[in-house]
Scaffold this motif. Sequence first.
Motif, PDB file in Angstrom:
ATOM      1  N   MET A 183       0.840  -1.201   0.000  1.00  0.00           N
ATOM      2  CA  MET A 183       0.000   0.000   0.000  1.00  0.00           C
ATOM      3  C   MET A 183       0.878   1.255   0.000  1.00  0.00           C
ATOM      4  N   LYS A 184       0.392   2.280  -0.655  1.00  0.00           N
ATOM      5  CA  LYS A 184       1.166   3.513  -0.787  1.00  0.00           C
ATOM      6  C   LYS A 184       1.082   4.348   0.499  1.00  0.00           C
ATOM      7  N   LYS A 185       2.215   4.864   0.904  1.00  0.00           N
ATOM      8  CA  LYS A 185       2.285   5.740   2.086  1.00  0.00           C
ATOM      9  C   LYS A 185       2.068   7.185   1.635  1.00  0.00           C
ATOM     10  N   ILE A 186       1.061   7.820   2.204  1.00  0.00           N
ATOM     11  CA  ILE A 186       0.671   9.165   1.775  1.00  0.00           C
ATOM     12  C   ILE A 186       0.866  10.168   2.919  1.00  0.00           C
ATOM     13  N   ALA A 187       1.632  11.206   2.650  1.00  0.00           N
ATOM     14  CA  ALA A 187       1.788  12.308   3.604  1.00  0.00           C
ATOM     15  C   ALA A 187       0.717  13.346   3.315  1.00  0.00           C
ATOM     16  N   VAL A 188      -0.226  13.535   4.233  1.00  0.00           N
ATOM     17  CA  VAL A 188      -1.226  14.592   4.085  1.00  0.00           C
ATOM     18  C   VAL A 188      -0.673  15.805   4.819  1.00  0.00           C
ATOM     19  N   ILE A 189      -0.155  16.777   4.058  1.00  0.00           N
ATOM     20  CA  ILE A 189       0.477  17.927   4.707  1.00  0.00           C
ATOM     21  C   ILE A 189      -0.554  19.010   4.980  1.00  0.00           C
ATOM     22  N   MET A 190      -0.432  19.602   6.165  1.00  0.00           N
ATOM     23  CA  MET A 190      -1.384  20.628   6.604  1.00  0.00           C
ATOM     24  C   MET A 190      -0.676  21.615   7.517  1.00  0.00           C
ATOM     25  N   GLY A 191      -1.329  22.740   7.778  1.00  0.00           N
ATOM     26  CA  GLY A 191      -0.734  23.767   8.630  1.00  0.00           C
ATOM     27  C   GLY A 191      -0.334  24.971   7.811  1.00  0.00           C
ATOM     28  N   GLY A 192       0.975  25.202   7.702  1.00  0.00           N
ATOM     29  CA  GLY A 192       1.461  26.346   6.940  1.00  0.00           C
ATOM     30  C   GLY A 192       1.919  27.477   7.825  1.00  0.00           C
ATOM     31  N   TYR A 193       2.332  28.569   7.186  1.00  0.00           N
ATOM     32  CA  TYR A 193       2.977  29.675   7.895  1.00  0.00           C
ATOM     33  C   TYR A 193       2.080  30.908   8.042  1.00  0.00           C
ATOM     34  N   THR A 194       0.799  30.799   7.702  1.00  0.00           N
ATOM     35  CA  THR A 194      -0.065  31.979   7.691  1.00  0.00           C
ATOM     36  C   THR A 194      -1.269  31.803   8.625  1.00  0.00           C
ATOM     37  N   LYS A 195      -2.138  32.814   8.624  1.00  0.00           N
ATOM     38  CA  LYS A 195      -3.345  32.772   9.439  1.00  0.00           C
ATOM     39  C   LYS A 195      -4.356  31.744   8.919  1.00  0.00           C
ATOM     40  N   GLU A 196      -4.094  31.189   7.748  1.00  0.00           N
ATOM     41  CA  GLU A 196      -4.955  30.146   7.196  1.00  0.00           C
ATOM     42  C   GLU A 196      -4.625  28.769   7.765  1.00  0.00           C
ATOM     43  N   SER A 197      -3.667  28.698   8.655  1.00  0.00           N
ATOM     44  CA  SER A 197      -3.179  27.421   9.186  1.00  0.00           C
ATOM     45  C   SER A 197      -4.305  26.566   9.771  1.00  0.00           C
ATOM     46  N   ALA A 198      -5.169  27.174  10.575  1.00  0.00           N
ATOM     47  CA  ALA A 198      -6.256  26.419  11.220  1.00  0.00           C
ATOM     48  C   ALA A 198      -7.221  25.847  10.183  1.00  0.00           C
ATOM     49  N   ILE A 199      -7.468  26.605   9.105  1.00  0.00           N
ATOM     50  CA  ILE A 199      -8.346  26.128   8.035  1.00  0.00           C
ATOM     51  C   ILE A 199      -7.680  24.967   7.306  1.00  0.00           C
ATOM     52  N   SER A 200      -6.380  25.088   7.090  1.00  0.00           N
ATOM     53  CA  SER A 200      -5.626  24.024   6.425  1.00  0.00           C
ATOM     54  C   SER A 200      -5.688  22.718   7.213  1.00  0.00           C
ATOM     55  N   ILE A 201      -5.591  22.815   8.535  1.00  0.00           N
ATOM     56  CA  ILE A 201      -5.637  21.608   9.369  1.00  0.00           C
ATOM     57  C   ILE A 201      -7.003  20.924   9.235  1.00  0.00           C
ATOM     58  N   LYS A 202      -8.067  21.711   9.156  1.00  0.00           N
ATOM     59  CA  LYS A 202      -9.397  21.130   8.931  1.00  0.00           C
ATOM     60  C   LYS A 202      -9.448  20.412   7.581  1.00  0.00           C
ATOM     61  N   SER A 203      -8.892  21.042   6.550  1.00  0.00           N
ATOM     62  CA  SER A 203      -8.865  20.429   5.215  1.00  0.00           C
ATOM     63  C   SER A 203      -8.063  19.134   5.238  1.00  0.00           C
ATOM     64  N   GLY A 204      -6.886  19.196   5.871  1.00  0.00           N
ATOM     65  CA  GLY A 204      -6.016  18.022   5.929  1.00  0.00           C
ATOM     66  C   GLY A 204      -6.671  16.848   6.629  1.00  0.00           C
ATOM     67  N   LYS A 205      -7.395  17.127   7.691  1.00  0.00           N
ATOM     68  CA  LYS A 205      -8.059  16.049   8.433  1.00  0.00           C
ATOM     69  C   LYS A 205      -9.166  15.404   7.601  1.00  0.00           C
ATOM     70  N   VAL A 206      -9.853  16.195   6.772  1.00  0.00           N
ATOM     71  CA  VAL A 206     -10.883  15.630   5.885  1.00  0.00           C
ATOM     72  C   VAL A 206     -10.230  14.693   4.867  1.00  0.00           C
ATOM     73  N   VAL A 207      -9.098  15.117   4.316  1.00  0.00           N
ATOM     74  CA  VAL A 207      -8.378  14.255   3.369  1.00  0.00           C
ATOM     75  C   VAL A 207      -7.939  12.972   4.071  1.00  0.00           C
ATOM     76  N   TYR A 208      -7.328  13.104   5.235  1.00  0.00           N
ATOM     77  CA  TYR A 208      -6.836  11.959   6.005  1.00  0.00           C
ATOM     78  C   TYR A 208      -7.961  10.957   6.287  1.00  0.00           C
ATOM     79  N   GLU A 209      -9.107  11.462   6.709  1.00  0.00           N
ATOM     80  CA  GLU A 209     -10.230  10.595   7.073  1.00  0.00           C
ATOM     81  C   GLU A 209     -10.853   9.896   5.868  1.00  0.00           C
ATOM     82  N   ASN A 210     -10.721  10.495   4.690  1.00  0.00           N
ATOM     83  CA  ASN A 210     -11.404   9.950   3.509  1.00  0.00           C
ATOM     84  C   ASN A 210     -10.502   9.153   2.567  1.00  0.00           C
ATOM     85  N   LEU A 211      -9.234   8.959   2.955  1.00  0.00           N
ATOM     86  CA  LEU A 211      -8.372   8.125   2.111  1.00  0.00           C
ATOM     87  C   LEU A 211      -8.658   6.652   2.383  1.00  0.00           C
TER      88      LEU A 211
END
Length: 327
Positions: free
Chosen positions: A1-29
């Motif tokens: 099986m392929k190992k997938i890095a779901v990257i989230m966070g970042g260096y801006t004020k959008e970080s919290a939104i990115s973490i929400k997006s990343g968790k949706v990707v993680y949960e749906n793989l």
Amino acid sequence: MKKIAVIMGGYTKESAISIKSGKVVYENLCRKEFIPYKVYIFKDKWFVKDEKNKEYPIDKYDFSFSVVENKIHFDCVFNAIHGTPGEDGILQAYFELLKIPYTGCNFHHANMTFNKKYCLTLLKHFGINTAISIFLNKNQTICQNKILKKVGLPCFVKPNRSGSSIGISKVYEEKDLSNAIEKAFIEDEEIIIESFLKGREVSVGVFSFKNETFVLPITEIISHNDFFDFESKYSGKSQEITPAKFLPNIQNKIKKVAKKVYNYLNLSGISRSEYIIVNGEPFFLELNTVPGLSKESIFPQQLKIAGISLSDFFKDCINFSIKKMNK
């Protein structure tokens, strides 16, 4: 099986939104095909977090991490970072150097679309309608009379490189322009001032798969605030209607322009572009190459209406990215 890095966070004020997006990707793989890892990228540290919240530092030399004596490498990166360094080409260039497949467009296209000045200039060249605009640098002498003579009032003042409407102001009176400019310069050393377009605002998801460009159902955005600002986007202070209620000829025109924009910019992967519809004509505002993927976000709403599951869509994004890197 392929190992997938779901990257989230970042260096801006959008970080919290990115973490929400990343968790949706993680949960749906799909766990039958992929082994996903939550990878957090912040200015001070990069790390993998497991289900017990234990952190494992990322080795930036080869983007790997170690558990006991086992060194784990990733087969693909799913990019869910909004803003820098995930949406402006910095991480894309890093993964290109390491020859690690990643979702989304190439680093030079990411850099160009994240920069509003570059993106608008190129699209104007191709005949895409845009608002009248002026670009300013932080060290530039600013003449408010010249600005207002060109763009008029009301107008929008925006950081040139920023997402989620951070640092944007709508200016109604000349006396408020200098404060709006200062606010935008806090976020970026370059800003853009645009004329106000009166019309209906829409958002259009576009993606490519197997060398074909697909346009998702259109979303109309009706903000409860003065415009579609950060609060409207993430605090429920807007109405998002998918599919948007336009006459068929207007819908076709919007989709045609969105597809043209995607192809003119030579994009790959997913994108979401914004338009104001003025007298039946779409005027381009901006484009996101890493759109929000949280449960409240527009792009997943459009996928749902199109009958595409998140799991299938994310799987296609990953497989396409691996094939593209291995060509």
